[in-house]
Design a protein around this motif. Sequence first.
Motif, short mmCIF file in Angstrom:
data_model
loop_
_atom_site.label_atom_id
_atom_site.label_comp_id
_atom_site.label_asym_id
_atom_site.label_seq_id
_atom_site.Cartn_x
_atom_site.Cartn_y
_atom_site.Cartn_z
N THR A 33 34.82 -6.31 -11.26
CA THR A 33 34.15 -5.10 -10.79
C THR A 33 35.22 -4.14 -10.28
OG1 THR A 33 33.70 -6.25 -8.71
CG2 THR A 33 31.90 -6.08 -10.26
N GLN A 80 25.91 5.08 -17.05
CA GLN A 80 24.93 5.26 -15.97
C GLN A 80 23.62 5.84 -16.49
OE1 GLN A 80 26.15 7.93 -12.81
NE2 GLN A 80 24.61 7.09 -11.46
N GLU A 166 28.89 2.21 -14.00
CA GLU A 166 27.83 2.48 -13.01
C GLU A 166 26.44 2.41 -13.63
OE1 GLU A 166 28.48 5.52 -10.10
OE2 GLU A 166 30.46 5.92 -10.97
N GLY A 169 23.55 2.85 -11.06
CA GLY A 169 23.74 3.86 -10.01
C GLY A 169 22.52 4.72 -9.75
N ARG A 176 17.41 -2.48 -8.80
CA ARG A 176 18.81 -2.89 -8.95
C ARG A 176 18.96 -4.39 -8.80
NH1 ARG A 176 23.34 0.23 -5.82
NH2 ARG A 176 23.83 1.57 -7.48
N THR A 198 31.48 0.38 -10.21
CA THR A 198 30.37 0.62 -9.29
C THR A 198 30.86 1.45 -8.11
OG1 THR A 198 28.75 -0.40 -7.82
CG2 THR A 198 30.78 -1.62 -8.16
N ASP A 200 29.23 0.94 -5.34
CA ASP A 200 28.61 0.14 -4.28
C ASP A 200 29.42 -1.14 -4.11
OD1 ASP A 200 27.05 -1.62 -2.84
OD2 ASP A 200 25.18 -1.10 -3.87
N GLU A 203 27.65 -4.43 -4.23
CA GLU A 203 27.34 -4.79 -5.61
C GLU A 203 28.58 -5.38 -6.28
OE1 GLU A 203 24.59 -2.43 -8.45
OE2 GLU A 203 26.60 -1.65 -8.87
#
Length: 260
Positions: A33, A80, A166, A169, A176, A198, A200, A203
Amino acid sequence: MATIELKNLWKEYGPEVVLERLNARVESGEFVTIVGASGCGKTTFLKMLLGTESPTRGQLLLDDKPIPAEPDATRGIVFQRYSVLPHLTAEENVMLSGELTANRFWGRTFGAKRHELRAAARKMLEDVGLEAAFDKYPDELSGGMQQRLALAQTLIKKPRILLLDEPFGALDPGIRKDMHALVLKLWKEQGLTVFMITHDLDEGFYLGTRLWVFDKNRLDPQAPGAYGARITYDLPVGKDDRGTLDDISHRVDSTARVLG
Ligand SMILES: Nc1ncnc2c1ncn2[C@@H]1O[C@H](COP(=O)(O)OP(=O)(O)OP(=O)(O)O)[C@@H](O)[C@H]1O
Ligand SMILES: [Mg+2]
């Protein structure tokens, strides 16, 4: 096998250095990630893995050979926001994707082959939880369902490397969570190597076996494009501590300080 190697990898656009001196080796089956500030070159890196952008210096190797300079079936990408063909149903969208791969030169498949392709498309749609939506058009699908369709469309090509920019996102938190479970299931079942961008950190820590932070460690305020981002953190996410919230939030805090 799908070992990826970055050897002193650079990407520049004219005078702007986007990425510099990236070095890493990623083994088959890893789930990497990637986090980093907006504009630091994450999507650019994914495009190099896909083959739509080339390194300006250094090497990006797949199984010891330079990544082909155009996309092929070894690598699949999900963005995304998904652009499906609006006049095709879910099943037709997935079939088209499989058809283009299976039959690049003939364009269309007929008869028994078409039958097989339809069965494969349905199986793929079932795998991503869209068994009730074969005949639906994209504008009849929710955001989460559209991303499931995007995954099906990419995975029908049987890539070994899955690139995710993403992908969740724009989705609500509840949806999610379902998508996280789905991606982990597909990653394990299909033995994929995954690179996922990401914004996040939770995540990133939850899904990845390894987390990369892209950041510039040199910055000239007079010339913001003079230096590129590097992989400033390369953290293994241990199997034992995966999911233990204390550890994750501790790491998130310290990484967030790095990101500013
Ligand atoms: N085709 C291009 N030509 C010139 N510059 C480009 C091109 N593509 C990207 N850039 C520049 O490269 C830098 C990195 O862009 P990139 O899209 O990779 O960032 P990112 O990390 O994905 O950002 P975000 O988190 O906002 O998606 C930006 O400064 C961007 O303007
Ligand atoms: Mg991006």
